[in-house]
Write a protein that holds these residues in place. Sequence first.
Motif, PDB file in Angstrom:
ATOM      1  N   ASP A 125       0.891  -1.225  -0.009  1.00  0.00           N
ATOM      2  CA  ASP A 125      -0.211   0.099  -0.082  1.00  0.00           C
ATOM      3  C   ASP A 125       0.771   1.300  -0.283  1.00  0.00           C
ATOM      4  N   CYS A 126       1.156   1.926  -0.860  1.00  0.00           N
ATOM      5  CA  CYS A 126       1.968   2.782  -1.396  1.00  0.00           C
ATOM      6  C   CYS A 126       1.949   4.227  -0.920  1.00  0.00           C
ATOM      7  N   ILE A 139       0.538  -6.142   9.331  1.00  0.00           N
ATOM      8  CA  ILE A 139       0.910  -4.995   8.630  1.00  0.00           C
ATOM      9  C   ILE A 139       2.186  -4.460   8.955  1.00  0.00           C
ATOM     10  N   ASP A 140       3.152  -4.208   8.074  1.00  0.00           N
ATOM     11  CA  ASP A 140       4.370  -3.495   8.421  1.00  0.00           C
ATOM     12  C   ASP A 140       4.257  -2.167   7.972  1.00  0.00           C
ATOM     13  N   LEU A 157      -8.075  -9.899   5.246  1.00  0.00           N
ATOM     14  CA  LEU A 157      -8.319 -11.160   4.273  1.00  0.00           C
ATOM     15  C   LEU A 157      -7.059 -11.749   4.340  1.00  0.00           C
ATOM     16  N   CYS A 158      -6.381 -11.993   5.445  1.00  0.00           N
ATOM     17  CA  CYS A 158      -5.208 -12.580   5.600  1.00  0.00           C
ATOM     18  C   CYS A 158      -3.884 -12.380   4.614  1.00  0.00           C
ATOM     19  N   CYS A 159      -3.969 -11.079   4.124  1.00  0.00           N
ATOM     20  CA  CYS A 159      -2.847 -10.656   2.996  1.00  0.00           C
ATOM     21  C   CYS A 159      -1.833  -9.971   4.158  1.00  0.00           C
ATOM     22  N   HIS A 160      -0.742  -9.978   3.770  1.00  0.00           N
ATOM     23  CA  HIS A 160       0.183  -9.485   4.553  1.00  0.00           C
ATOM     24  C   HIS A 160       0.529  -8.198   3.834  1.00  0.00           C
ATOM     25  N   VAL A 161       0.719  -7.230   4.583  1.00  0.00           N
ATOM     26  CA  VAL A 161       0.438  -5.563   4.066  1.00  0.00           C
ATOM     27  C   VAL A 161       1.687  -4.912   4.320  1.00  0.00           C
ATOM     28  N   VAL A 162       2.315  -4.390   3.347  1.00  0.00           N
ATOM     29  CA  VAL A 162       3.569  -3.329   3.636  1.00  0.00           C
ATOM     30  C   VAL A 162       2.853  -1.864   3.426  1.00  0.00           C
ATOM     31  N   ALA A 163       2.949  -1.034   4.502  1.00  0.00           N
ATOM     32  CA  ALA A 163       2.074   0.067   4.393  1.00  0.00           C
ATOM     33  C   ALA A 163       2.986   1.071   4.399  1.00  0.00           C
ATOM     34  N   ILE A 164       3.161   2.016   3.377  1.00  0.00           N
ATOM     35  CA  ILE A 164       4.026   3.172   3.299  1.00  0.00           C
ATOM     36  C   ILE A 164       3.412   4.413   3.353  1.00  0.00           C
ATOM     37  N   GLU A 165       3.936   5.303   4.073  1.00  0.00           N
ATOM     38  CA  GLU A 165       3.188   6.601   4.307  1.00  0.00           C
ATOM     39  C   GLU A 165       4.203   7.582   4.643  1.00  0.00           C
ATOM     40  N   LYS A 195       0.407  10.434  10.476  1.00  0.00           N
ATOM     41  CA  LYS A 195      -0.651   9.433   9.810  1.00  0.00           C
ATOM     42  C   LYS A 195      -0.290   7.964  10.105  1.00  0.00           C
ATOM     43  N   VAL A 196       1.116   7.644  10.339  1.00  0.00           N
ATOM     44  CA  VAL A 196       1.468   6.231  10.499  1.00  0.00           C
ATOM     45  C   VAL A 196       0.946   6.003  11.598  1.00  0.00           C
ATOM     46  N   ASP A 197       1.242   6.843  12.692  1.00  0.00           N
ATOM     47  CA  ASP A 197       0.630   6.654  14.218  1.00  0.00           C
ATOM     48  C   ASP A 197      -0.791   6.425  14.129  1.00  0.00           C
ATOM     49  N   MET A 198      -1.464   7.144  13.325  1.00  0.00           N
ATOM     50  CA  MET A 198      -3.065   6.979  13.364  1.00  0.00           C
ATOM     51  C   MET A 198      -3.223   5.636  12.807  1.00  0.00           C
ATOM     52  N   ALA A 199      -2.624   5.206  11.625  1.00  0.00           N
ATOM     53  CA  ALA A 199      -3.007   3.836  10.819  1.00  0.00           C
ATOM     54  C   ALA A 199      -2.525   2.801  11.879  1.00  0.00           C
ATOM     55  N   ILE A 200      -1.515   2.893  12.766  1.00  0.00           N
ATOM     56  CA  ILE A 200      -1.264   1.805  13.683  1.00  0.00           C
ATOM     57  C   ILE A 200      -2.313   1.544  14.559  1.00  0.00           C
ATOM     58  N   ASN A 201      -2.935   2.772  15.242  1.00  0.00           N
ATOM     59  CA  ASN A 201      -3.771   2.878  16.298  1.00  0.00           C
ATOM     60  C   ASN A 201      -4.897   1.944  15.652  1.00  0.00           C
ATOM     61  N   ASN A 202      -5.296   2.624  14.392  1.00  0.00           N
ATOM     62  CA  ASN A 202      -6.891   1.889  13.549  1.00  0.00           C
ATOM     63  C   ASN A 202      -6.462   0.620  13.455  1.00  0.00           C
ATOM     64  N   ALA A 203      -5.439   0.215  12.917  1.00  0.00           N
ATOM     65  CA  ALA A 203      -5.147  -1.421  12.673  1.00  0.00           C
ATOM     66  C   ALA A 203      -5.595  -1.975  13.861  1.00  0.00           C
TER      67      ALA A 203
END
Length: 215
Positions: free
Chosen positions: A58-59, A103-104, A73-81, A86-94
Amino acid sequence: MEEGVSPLVEKYWFQRYDLFSKYDEGIKMDEQGWYSVTPEQIAITQAKRCPNPTVVIDCFAGVGGNAIQFALLCCHVVAIEIDPVKVDMAINNARIYGVEDYIDFIVGDFFQLAPSLKGDVVFLAPPWGGPSYRRMEKFTLDILEPKDGYAIFQAAQAITTNIIMFLPRNVDLLQVQELCWLFSPPLEFEIEENYVRGNLKGVTVYFGGAVASQL
């Protein structure tokens, strides 16, 4: 309405459960996140089109809406931001959705990282430049941020030909078709209109054999 929600994103606050069904459990978004996150039902539809199991990059991850649905859906995700807030928020949301271990999260510039990335599917939802895009008769790919759509697509296709791209509902579809010709032989593609509660919110384009063939 919540304290701290600006007038710019007021309309999105009323759609908060369309953005995150678990919003009341502590979801965090900044102003850009409010108008940039993919509505949850659309993100689910996009994730279902991926072969499983798979590695999704996820670019432009933002506050994590798409990364969460891919991970569910059991995908492994590499999430780039590029924005660490925003990354801190995304970690919280995940964490709220219980998928933080799938998710990495990487704070960084996708274009600098692209040459070293490996994955089965690349997901592109680059910034559309804010809510003003809706006033344009045709949204052209040069308006995308942080680079034009052609440069973004070329960076992605160096990783894989299986690319999912989420674009505004008024995007110039002729330009989208031109993206296929950046690869030889030209990529297969499929354009899908995305609706929430009967309202057209955007279009998703699926490129490449494995992604385009998933029904």
